[in-house]
Enzyme design. Structure first.
Site, PDB file in Angstrom:
ATOM      1  N   HIS A 165       0.805  -1.236   0.000  1.00  0.00           N
ATOM      2  CA  HIS A 165       0.000   0.000   0.000  1.00  0.00           C
ATOM      3  C   HIS A 165       0.825   1.265   0.000  1.00  0.00           C
ATOM      4  CE1 HIS A 165      -3.922  -1.932   0.908  1.00  0.00           C
ATOM      5  NE2 HIS A 165      -3.125  -2.841   1.443  1.00  0.00           N
TER       6      HIS A 165
ATOM      7  N   LYS B 248     -14.932   8.056  -3.388  1.00  0.00           N
ATOM      8  CA  LYS B 248     -16.189   8.321  -2.660  1.00  0.00           C
ATOM      9  C   LYS B 248     -16.789   9.650  -3.100  1.00  0.00           C
ATOM     10  CE  LYS B 248     -14.124   5.814   1.133  1.00  0.00           C
ATOM     11  NZ  LYS B 248     -13.269   5.949   2.328  1.00  0.00           N
TER      12      LYS B 248
ATOM     13  N   THR C 118      -8.667   6.519  -1.686  1.00  0.00           N
ATOM     14  CA  THR C 118      -9.993   5.929  -1.854  1.00  0.00           C
ATOM     15  C   THR C 118     -11.066   6.992  -1.596  1.00  0.00           C
ATOM     16  OG1 THR C 118      -9.685   5.080   0.380  1.00  0.00           O
ATOM     17  CG2 THR C 118      -9.494   3.495  -1.413  1.00  0.00           C
TER      18      THR C 118
ATOM     19  N   LYS D 244       0.447  14.644   1.337  1.00  0.00           N
ATOM     20  CA  LYS D 244      -0.953  14.902   0.996  1.00  0.00           C
ATOM     21  C   LYS D 244      -1.218  16.401   0.814  1.00  0.00           C
ATOM     22  CE  LYS D 244      -2.583  10.687   3.341  1.00  0.00           C
ATOM     23  NZ  LYS D 244      -3.270   9.870   2.321  1.00  0.00           N
TER      24      LYS D 244
ATOM     25  N   LYS E  42      -8.535  13.814   4.976  1.00  0.00           N
ATOM     26  CA  LYS E  42      -7.672  12.629   4.970  1.00  0.00           C
ATOM     27  C   LYS E  42      -6.653  12.799   6.083  1.00  0.00           C
ATOM     28  CE  LYS E  42      -6.786  13.672   0.584  1.00  0.00           C
ATOM     29  NZ  LYS E  42      -7.076  12.456  -0.139  1.00  0.00           N
ATOM     30  N   ARG E  43      -5.859  11.751   6.357  1.00  0.00           N
ATOM     31  CA  ARG E  43      -4.816  11.906   7.358  1.00  0.00           C
ATOM     32  C   ARG E  43      -3.897  13.072   6.982  1.00  0.00           C
ATOM     33  NH1 ARG E  43      -4.345   8.084  11.582  1.00  0.00           N
ATOM     34  NH2 ARG E  43      -2.363   9.078  12.059  1.00  0.00           N
TER      35      ARG E  43
HETATM   36  C1  26Q Z   1       3.666   0.689  10.369  1.00  0.00           C
HETATM   37  C2  26Q Z   1       4.580   0.405  11.368  1.00  0.00           C
HETATM   38  C3  26Q Z   1       4.351   0.805  12.665  1.00  0.00           C
HETATM   39  C4  26Q Z   1       3.174   1.487  12.969  1.00  0.00           C
HETATM   40  C5  26Q Z   1       2.256   1.761  11.974  1.00  0.00           C
HETATM   41  C6  26Q Z   1       2.503   1.356  10.684  1.00  0.00           C
HETATM   42  C7  26Q Z   1       1.520   1.669   9.628  1.00  0.00           C
HETATM   43  C8  26Q Z   1       0.164   1.707   9.911  1.00  0.00           C
HETATM   44  C9  26Q Z   1      -0.757   2.013   8.930  1.00  0.00           C
HETATM   45  C10 26Q Z   1       1.923   1.931   8.340  1.00  0.00           C
HETATM   46  C11 26Q Z   1       1.004   2.237   7.361  1.00  0.00           C
HETATM   47  C12 26Q Z   1      -0.347   2.285   7.647  1.00  0.00           C
HETATM   48  C13 26Q Z   1      -1.358   2.643   6.678  1.00  0.00           C
HETATM   49  C14 26Q Z   1      -1.131   2.919   5.415  1.00  0.00           C
HETATM   50  C15 26Q Z   1      -2.217   3.349   4.523  1.00  0.00           C
HETATM   51  O1  26Q Z   1      -3.311   3.656   4.963  1.00  0.00           O
HETATM   52  N1  26Q Z   1      -1.955   3.397   3.225  1.00  0.00           N
HETATM   53  C16 26Q Z   1      -2.982   3.817   2.290  1.00  0.00           C
HETATM   54  O2  26Q Z   1      -3.650   2.659   1.820  1.00  0.00           O
HETATM   55  C17 26Q Z   1      -4.771   3.006   1.028  1.00  0.00           C
HETATM   56  C18 26Q Z   1      -5.481   1.725   0.667  1.00  0.00           C
HETATM   57  O3  26Q Z   1      -4.746   1.002  -0.251  1.00  0.00           O
HETATM   58  C19 26Q Z   1      -4.342   3.789  -0.197  1.00  0.00           C
HETATM   59  O4  26Q Z   1      -5.487   4.193  -0.879  1.00  0.00           O
HETATM   60  C20 26Q Z   1      -3.507   5.009   0.205  1.00  0.00           C
HETATM   61  O5  26Q Z   1      -2.997   5.642  -0.932  1.00  0.00           O
HETATM   62  C21 26Q Z   1      -2.381   4.583   1.117  1.00  0.00           C
HETATM   63  O6  26Q Z   1      -1.672   5.711   1.597  1.00  0.00           O
END
Ligand code: 26Q
Length: 795
Positions: free
Chosen positions: A341, A640, A636, A534, A528-529
């Site tokens: 991702h 929406k 995503t 972003k 978004k976050r």
């Molecule tokens: C990793 C290590 C330690 C703590 C947290 C994490 C961690 C947690 C969540 C790393 C990444 C995430 C989330 C990533 C994420 O949300 N990516 C998004 O995924 C979406 C679905 O595929 C995409 O549409 C977005 O572009 C992408 O940023």
């Protein structure tokens, strides 16, 4: 189950009365909740029976996050009871929407990745496919965000109540997970076996959530694990109270970081708990035919967070079932597949070898052996050092989880065409060359049942009146609306609904945050976050430019716009928090300026979450999707908004590219550098923001104001923002794309001046959005990766 409104009313009133005479909204909620659970229960049981009888292939989707949002209304919707219940309650003097408001949404995810997992669950059940989720039951979901003096503060969110929770405890399915200990060889009946001596045992207890598919026929399971003390003897030399505390800690909260926070032992404990408990649970159901595992199940890992599933499945087959390595590797690598991702280097998970070695000694040995064998297989292939470096799982004391995941799975996918191409050609080029048939694309999707049918019942009703209801089953049929983009009556109805959704949002914000918004302004929404790439910063800098122009140029009096922001910053992500503070500061200045406020209004929605998104997205005119090209894997939210008829202002990034392809660039506002340009600049280190500042008077002035502190409160805030843009070389190309962004906004104003044309473009967006339903995504995964068979429910 009931079949008429009258029956429902009768049953509801009887139950309510049993609860006592005081008729509170809480009690109504409780009653409706219990009734809904009962309706679901029947189908849930039947679905499981069917799966068992037919021995259908099952998919298990493992994810560290599931951001499911509120459940009650969605379940009623999918059961096709929503309208009947709403009318029934109405007649009893109760408002269903008010009852829905009482539900605290389980915030078991950070953003895109977690919400995608939830959309996939909905699509699997709705397509009557046997697919279930495995995740963690965090006691605290994502923190609640409040602003104090413009700064983000974080409060714990507790979604679990004493009674009537969305999930059911399954004590009977609890398993023990070993941490620490020493690896030893012991003599077994069938030869030497590896065993972990003196581990610290933790009990994982599953809680099941029913996932109700469309029409209520198929109900799949989302199984979330909770860490508890085990009955087995705890680890040697640790006080019981310490063990108790540490154990409770494991699933105490969701990590609130969506990219950066790595290397934490607690996070590793979470990941292993998820993998080990889920696999133990899966294997216990397939003990008798493990050889056929790849035919009877598929496991999809959502990013690398559950990548320990690879060594854990190896461990179970080798240590618990006495298989040899080759057989175990063959089955493992035909069972697991992996979705990436991200392409942000810093978000690629890496673990310190020592940490894994000490917490999971047996798993470490297996990873080492996977790495050794893989390297051995490369030996006669004459690879250069750089290639060998890219292909190594363990290097310099670090374990690269993405490489482990690629090597250990049979399919690897990116989440939008551009993202997959970048993975194949750049980030994972060497891996792709090594495994040429492994990589494929699966563009993300969103469930149209939550994001259109549920969140925008009015629009959904209009669509059905216009083209019939088949689009709900086959969302690509939304294309039939294209024809109506020329129909004046239809356009008018669409506009009326947009205004209604704006009013509903206004009402919600007024009640929640006491904010008053002009319903006739353009609703421009950026939710978004918070993250550098972003580029919320670019949005707010552009607003500052507009403000300056209004003040300076008495002929510039643009149509009123409300700029909405929403999103959380990871608590440790200082830059993102500074951007939040700055937006709040600019908002105060702009919103209180008697002249500027006639044209510009900034609204920062506190505590952005799934529920807020359901209010915001249907009300949007403009959708901000402005990431630095190449950085957003897919996005995503963009889909929406499109499905609700908003127009996108966006870069050629992630799935935006495919959105523009579907709807045509003439029905969107495209701007900024392309991914190749960005990557070229990055490679050559040839971007210098100072050149932009020197060559553009408007940006120069803006920077001067920033340096002076005109737009910030306190020196630290100004220093941070200016520091990033000037001294850190503007890593996300904010200044580089700023003028092109401003021009795209000018085009928005021009287009909005013609309301009929604007509506026409909005309708074309809806008509082209069907392909972004997660039903399409899930069907493609099923066809190309999982090979599931539809199991028609009896209904
Ligand atoms: C990793 C290590 C330690 C703590 C947290 C994490 C961690 C947690 C969540 C790393 C990444 C995430 C989330 C990533 C994420 O949300 N990516 C998004 O995924 C979406 C679905 O595929 C995409 O549409 C977005 O572009 C992408 O940023």
């Amino acid at each position: 189950m009931f079949t008429s409104k009258e029956e429902f009313k009768k049953s509801f009133t009887n139950r309510l009365e049993l609860k006592g005479t005081e008729k509170s909204l809480e009690r109504a909620h409780e009653t409706l909740w219990e009734m809904t659970c009962e309706w679901v229960q029947e189908s849930w049981k039947r679905t499981n029976q069917l799966y068992e009888e037919n021995q259908d292939k099952q998919l298990y989707y493992m994810s560290i996050e599931f951001l499911i949002g509120r459940v009650l209304g969605q379940n009623l919707q999918n059961l096709n009871f929503y309208n009947m219940v709403k009318e029934g309650l109405d007649e009893l003097g109760l408002e269903l929407s008010e009852i829905e408001e009482l539900e605290i949404e389980p915030g078991l995810g950070n953003g895109g990745l977690g919400r995608l997992a939830a959309c996939f669950m909905d699509s699997l059940a709705s397509l009557e496919l046997p697919g279930h989720g495995y995740g963690l039951r965090y006691r605290g979901g994502l923190f609640t965000q409040h602003f104090v003096n413009g700064n983000q503060t974080e409060q714990p969110t507790n979604w679990i109540k004493d009674t009537n929770n969305v999930d059911t405890r399954r004590e009977d399915l609890a398993v023990d997970i070993p941490y620490y200990g020493e690896v030893q060889l012991v003599m077994g009946l069938d030869g030497m076996r590896t065993k972990i001596e003196n581990p610290e045992w933790v009990k994982a207890v599953p809680y099941d959530i029913p996932i109700v598919g469309a029409n209520g026929g198929t109900v799949n399971t989302l199984r979330l694990w909770q860490a508890e003390v085990s009955d087995r003897s705890p680890s040697v030399g640790k006080e019981y109270a310490v063990y108790e505390r540490e154990t409770a800690h494991i699933t105490d909260r969701l990590y609130p970081d969506d990219s950066l926070e790595t290397g934490k032992i607690l996070r590793l404990k979470q990941q292993y708990l998820l993998c080990s408990a889920s696999l133990q649970n899966i294997i216990s159901n397939h003990k008798s035919s493990l050889e056929k595992l790849p035919d009877s199940i598929a496991i999809q890992i959502n990013d690398t967070h559950p990548a320990l599933a690879v060594p854990e499945l190896m461990r179970i087959l080798i240590d618990d079932y006495a298989w040899d390595w080759e057989r175990a590797w063959d089955v493992t690598t035909r069972t697991i597949s992996y979705t990436n991702h991200t392409i942000l280097e810093e978000a690629m998970e890496k673990w310190d070898s020592h940490l894994i070695q000490s917490l999971l000694p047996r798993i470490y040995l297996i990873i080492e052996e996977i790495d050794r064998r893989f390297k051995e297989s490369l030996q006669n292939q004459e690879k250069d050092d750089e290639t060998l470096h890219k292909l190594s799982i363990i290097e310099n004391g670090v374990i690269k989880m993405a490489v482990l995941a690629v090597v250990g799975s049979y399919k690897v996918n990116g989440v939008a065409k551009l993202h997959t191409e970048i993975l194949k050609k750049r980030e994972m080029k060497e891996l792709n060359e090594q495994f040429p048939n492994k990589f494929h694309n699966k563009t993300n999707g969103i469930t149209h049942r939550r994001w259109l049918i549920k969140a925008n019942q009015e629009l959904s009703g209009l669509i059905t009146e216009t083209i019939g209801s088949q689009w709900m089953k086959e969302p690509e049929r939304l294309s039939e609306l294209h024809y109506f983009s020329q129909n004046q009556n239809f356009l008018q109805d669409f506009q009326t609904i947009k205004s209604l959704k704006k009013e509903q949002l206004i009402h919600h914000l007024q009640r929640d945050q006491n904010i008053i918004v002009d319903p006739s302004s353009i609703f421009d929404i950026h939710i978004k976050r918070f993250h550098g790439y972003k580029r919320q910063l670019m949005n707010i800098l552009h607003i500052q430019m507009l403000y300056d122009r209004i003040k300076r140029d008495s002929t510039y009096r643009p149509y009123p716009r409300t700029f909405f922001f929403g999103g959380k910053a990871a608590p440790s992500y200082h830059f993102a928090k500074q951007v939040i503070k700055m937006i709040n500061t600019v908002a105060t200045k702009v919103n209180n300026d008697p002249l500027a406020r006639q044209h510009l209004h900034i609204v920062f929605v506190e505590n952005y979450n799934v529920t807020q998104a359901e209010y915001l997205i249907p009300a949007a005119d403009v959708s901000e999707q402005i990431s630095t090209a190449s950085k957003e894997a897919s996005g995503t939210g963009n889909m929406k908004f499109m499905m609700n008829g908003a127009l996108t202002i966006g870069t050629f990034d992630g799935a935006n590219v495919e959105i523009f392809e579907q709807v045509g660039q003439e029905n969107a506002f495209v701007f900024g550098m392309r991914a190749e340009q960005v990557m070229e600049y990055e490679k050559n280190h040839s971007y210098n923001p100072k050149e932009i500042i020197e060559s553009d008077v408007e940006i120069e002035k803006l920077m001067e104001e920033l340096v002076k502190g005109d737009w910030t409160e306190g020196k630290a805030n100004a220093d941070f923002i200016v520091g990033q843009l000037l001294h850190d070389g503007d890593p996300y190309f904010v200044l580089k794309d700023l003028q092109s962004y401003a021009k795209a906004h000018e085009k928005i104003l021009d287009a909005y001046a013609n309301p009929v044309k604007w509506a026409e473009m909005g309708v074309k967006n809806i008509a082209a959005s069907g392909i972004f339903s997660s039903d399409r995504t899930i069907q493609q995964y099923s066809d190309d990766v999982w090979h599931l068979t539809k199991v028609p429910s009896i209904y």
